[in-house]
Design a protein around this motif. Structure first.
Motif, mmCIF file in Angstrom:
data_model
loop_
_atom_site.group_PDB
_atom_site.id
_atom_site.type_symbol
_atom_site.label_atom_id
_atom_site.label_comp_id
_atom_site.label_asym_id
_atom_site.label_seq_id
_atom_site.Cartn_x
_atom_site.Cartn_y
_atom_site.Cartn_z
ATOM 1 N N THR A 179 0.833 -1.197 0.000
ATOM 2 C CA THR A 179 0.000 0.000 0.000
ATOM 3 C C THR A 179 0.870 1.249 0.000
ATOM 4 N N SER A 219 -8.534 6.172 -12.788
ATOM 5 C CA SER A 219 -8.517 7.254 -11.804
ATOM 6 C C SER A 219 -8.475 8.629 -12.454
ATOM 7 N N ASP A 222 -3.817 -3.567 -9.524
ATOM 8 C CA ASP A 222 -3.750 -2.262 -8.882
ATOM 9 C C ASP A 222 -5.158 -1.756 -8.597
ATOM 10 N N TRP A 264 -7.277 1.636 -6.649
ATOM 11 C CA TRP A 264 -7.082 3.006 -6.187
ATOM 12 C C TRP A 264 -8.378 3.612 -5.661
ATOM 13 N N SER A 283 0.022 5.643 0.431
ATOM 14 C CA SER A 283 -1.046 6.620 0.602
ATOM 15 C C SER A 283 -0.472 7.972 1.013
ATOM 16 N N HIS A 311 2.663 4.059 -10.051
ATOM 17 C CA HIS A 311 1.821 2.875 -10.225
ATOM 18 C C HIS A 311 0.798 3.150 -11.331
ATOM 19 N N THR A 369 -2.537 3.852 -12.966
ATOM 20 C CA THR A 369 -3.632 4.538 -12.283
ATOM 21 C C THR A 369 -5.020 4.024 -12.656
ATOM 22 N N SER A 376 -5.110 10.016 -1.221
ATOM 23 C CA SER A 376 -4.996 9.055 -2.321
ATOM 24 C C SER A 376 -4.453 7.744 -1.770
ATOM 25 N N TRP A 378 -3.315 3.774 -2.930
ATOM 26 C CA TRP A 378 -3.049 2.719 -3.911
ATOM 27 C C TRP A 378 -2.759 1.430 -3.173
ATOM 28 N N PRO A 389 0.696 8.084 -5.546
ATOM 29 C CA PRO A 389 -0.400 8.605 -4.716
ATOM 30 C C PRO A 389 -0.191 10.070 -4.333
#
Length: 778
Positions: free
Chosen positions: A355, A394, A601, A603, A357, A389, A391, A614, A616, A500
């Motif tokens: 993770t 998103s 992935d 999000w 963030s 990463h 997205t 944010s 991920w 993120p």
């Protein structure tokens, strides 16, 4: 008689001769001894010169201590102290109380201010003692010599080290004053338990500054360095008390305190104010590792430091050991809450899931919290909050609908004709449920993350505003693309990889009336020399206020019925968000026999008027047999759960909402730019033929909520591309009416049927390379 006279005469002649011989012998012996002594002196001088030549280089950097870096939060409160090397807190000479100076001088070098680099009076006494007790039986080191030994040499007792010590001590006294040397000593000396320096020791043992110590505590610290581990009060309290008494006796003997003061201090136990520490706490204090809850933020701080021109060409170690005070934008409560939640195992499918963030202040863009991963350790772990990463979808607000509002002033109820499949230059695109939903408003299309309307909005922006309009819009929120943006990027292609932290800053601009603020952790840095270095951040208008507000109102629908994050909003807080889901390439699914709804992935990036967050989650590699390397359908909501958990804890619940600008009229899902009558316009299918910029090159990919086949090799990266054949079933999708807004009073309950695999268009090889860039959304 004549014989007797002759004999006496002979003896008288021989006696002067014998005396002359004895005298010559004596002279010869003394001459030999003198020559031997002279030879010894010459040899000694040469040997000293040789040892001095071999001595470490005399340089200022070696005299500098490795000083800790102190990190302060947004309220200038000390958060953590980073000891990159030895634990040490610097104290200036003028800040040292006279009692401490007197105690050190009386104990270590009472004539320090009267002699040169060496104290020959003490040295001669030590030499005699060493003859009787063996080399090293007694030392006569001055404070200057002790500083030199700490800075340049070792504790090894040898003639070579002593010679080098004498030479370097002479050099030191040529370069620095007595007060400066005394200050060096007070900051270099070792106090056991990994503690260096008198100020550090004062806080460690008694939780006081030097000026606040009583006489007994002062005497103990002054005497502790002689044999620090032996006099450590935690291990040997009796020896520590005796050492304190000895120092007090020496202070009185040299006239630095009165007899009465000595007696009173000797009767004062030093454990009265001693900080109580267990063995575990003492060991932990010596590990010198930053607190885990702040490690991610510290990592980001280091990145910013090395990028600042004030620290150009300096190594990170040199920067972090120069005694900096770093004043940051960290909110301690937010940082702790975020890291504690990320560390919570309930948010993970398995130990391989990771993770990242980031949380920024929506209005200012300042970085208030960041987590690089579960149980993150700086230096050891990669910071997933700053790593790039895929997205997924998103970025639909930024690559599709934002540019359409910005350039064509589309209303939120502007309608698109959604279709069950859509052809762009031979590439076939579908929604995640494989269905068309008829005429849908832009607000609903975004909240439900439909692919076809997003692609049509992208196409129409290219047609009406030019093929660079979308790229320019993204660049204004610092999401920069090297190549032209094609349809695959709109839905999460190979170029759409960001961190993120980048997404948090980009989305915050929508919640901040269109002003973009770069995420920064540092406000200012104060050096050891009290020089203040200010840190600036980029802030500029990224979009019109009507674009920001209308996107925000549409993204609120993400948490409403049929929205892609339905059920995970924050009760009592106005929040908008966009989800995203990315899959593996087709060959990965085939090789490892992964389920069709497996995601790599996932999000969510959302914002309130107060914070933008944010999240991920995902995997960086596929393990053998594909186990523990994907998130199934039910697990793809984990970022949403984490988002809800953190935002629920840190939000103010003050009822604040995003301010509606004068440039917007209407309400709810029917918003338009003031004076624009676009509300009833419906976009038809954009033509499948036309210039390459409008339609994108031949793309081969299946994406978020979408199926597509293309031929573009750029989109075929197996690391981050999704598969046409991999479709996500969604609970929020099947009850949606294709031509009307979904009701908000209840949530959908059925699961959408899985779509069939798309067929390739005639004239291309899409079927063979299908779905390298897919992304599907919750």
């Amino acid at each position: 008689m004549s014989q007797s006279n002759a004999s006496n005469s002979k003896n008288n002649k021989e006696q002067p001769k014998k005396k002359r011989n004895v005298k010559r012998t004596v002279i010869k012996v003394f001459g030999i001894l003198f020559l031997a002594f002279l030879a010894m002196v010459i040899v000694g001088v040469l040997l000293f010169a040789y040892y001095a030549w071999k001595a470490p280089a005399f340089n200022e950097s070696a005299l500098k201590d490795q000083l800790p870096t102190k990190i302060y939060d947004k309220n200038d409160k000390l958060v953590t102290t980073l000891y990159m090397g030895q634990k040490r807190e610097h104290v200036k000479f003028d800040e040292v109380p006279d009692r401490m100076k007197d105690a050190v001088l009386a104990t270590e070098d009472n004539r320090f201010y009267d002699h040169g680099a060496l104290d020959y009076k003490r040295l001669s006494g030590a030499v005699m003692k060493n003859f009787t007790g063996g080399f090293g039986a007694q030392g006569a080191s001055t404070l200057t010599q002790q500083v030199v030994k700490r800075a340049f040499l070792t504790d090894k007792k040898s003639i070579e080290r002593k010679a080098q010590e004498a030479y370097l001590s002479y050099r030191l006294e040529q370069e620095y004053s007595k007060d400066e040397i005394f200050e060096m000593y007070l900051n270099k000396i070792y106090y056991s338990d990994g503690i260096y320096g008198s100020q550090t020791a004062s806080k460690y043992y008694f939780d006081k500054n030097l000026k606040d110590l009583n006489l007994a505590e002062t005497a103990y610290l002054a005497g502790l360095p002689q044999v620090p581990n032996q006099y450590n009060i935690y291990d040997n309290p009796d020896a520590a008390e005796k050492r304190k008494d000895t120092v007090l006796y020496l202070m009185e003997r040299h006239g630095r305190i009165t007899k009465k003061e000595m007696k009173e201090a000797q009767d004062t136990p030093i454990d009265k104010n001693l900080v109580k520490r267990t063995i575990e706490e003492r060991n932990e204090a010596m590990t010198q590792t930053p607190d885990n809850e702040y490690a991610s933020y510290v990592n980001y701080v280091k990145q910013e430091l090395t990028q600042n021109k004030a620290f150009k060409n300096q190594s990170l170690n040199d920067i972090m050991t120069s005694g900096l005070k770093i004043y940051t934008n960290m909110d301690q409560d937010v940082q702790k809450t975020l890291q504690n939640s990320v560390d919570n195992g309930s948010f993970y499918k398995n130990k391989d899931q990771i993770t990242g963030s980031s949380i920024v202040d929506t209005k200012t863009g300042k970085l208030v919290g960041i987590s690089g991963g579960k149980n993150y350790k700086d230096v050891v772990d990669r910071n997933q909050a700053t790593d790039l990463h895929p997205t997924g979808s998103s970025l639909k607000p930024i690559l599709s609908y934002g540019p359409a509002i910005e350039n064509m002033q589309y209303a939120t109820n502007h309608k698109f004709q959604d279709e069950n499949q859509y052809n762009i230059n031979g590439s076939i695109f579908k929604n995640y449920d494989g269905q068309g939903h008829g005429s849908v408003t832009m607000a609903d299309a975004l909240a439900r993350s439909y692919n076809i309307p997003a692609l049509k909005a992208w196409q129409e922006t290219n047609q009406n505003a030019g093929d660079k309009a979308v790229k320019d819009f993204a660049s204004k929120v610092n999401l920069n693309y090297k190549d032209e943006i094609g349809p695959s990027e709109v839905l999460g292609g190979s170029q759409s990889e960001f961190s993120p932290t980048q997404l948090a800053s980009a989305f915050a601009s929508m919640g901040n009336g269109g002003t973009y603020n770069e995420a920064k952790s540092i406000r200012k840095v104060v050096t050891q020399d009290d020089e203040t270095i200010k840190f600036s951040s980029d802030s500029h208008k990224a979009m019109e206020d009507y674009t920001a507000y209308m996107l925000t109102e549409m993204l609120k629908g993400t948490f409403q019925a049929y929205g892609s994050a339905y059920g995970y909003g924050i009760s009592g807080v106005n929040v908008a968000a966009k989800t995203g889901t990315g899959t593996y390439g087709d060959e990965v699914y085939t090789k490892y026999q992964l389920p069709e709804n497996a995601a790599k992935d996932v999000w969510i990036t959302g914002y309130s008027p107060q914070y933008t967050m944010s999240v991920w989650m995902g995997f960086t590699k596929v393990k053998e047999y594909g186990e523990n390397s994907f998130l199934g359908h039910d697990e793809q909501i984990k970022p949403q759960i984490l988002f809800n958990d953190v935002m629920s804890q840190i939000s103010n619940y003050d009822g604040s909402d995003f301010e509606k600008p004068d440039s917007v009229e209407g309400s709810g899902k029917s918003l338009s730019v003031a004076g624009n009558q676009d509300n009833q316009t419906t976009s038809s299918s954009a033509p499948s033929t036309g210039n390459k910029e409008q339609q994108g090159s031949n793309y081969n990919f299946s994406n978020n909520n979408n199926n597509v086949t293309t031929n573009d090799p750029q989109t075929n990266s197996s690391n981050n591309q999704a598969n046409t054949n991999q479709q996500t079933t969604q609970q929020q999708s099947t009850a949606v009416q294709p031509t009307e807004e979904a009701p908000t009073q209840e949530a959908p309950t059925q699961e959408a049927p899985k779509p069939e695999k798309p067929s390739s268009s005639s004239g291309d090889n899409a079927a063979k390379d299908a779905a390298k860039n897919a992304e599907k959304d919750n």
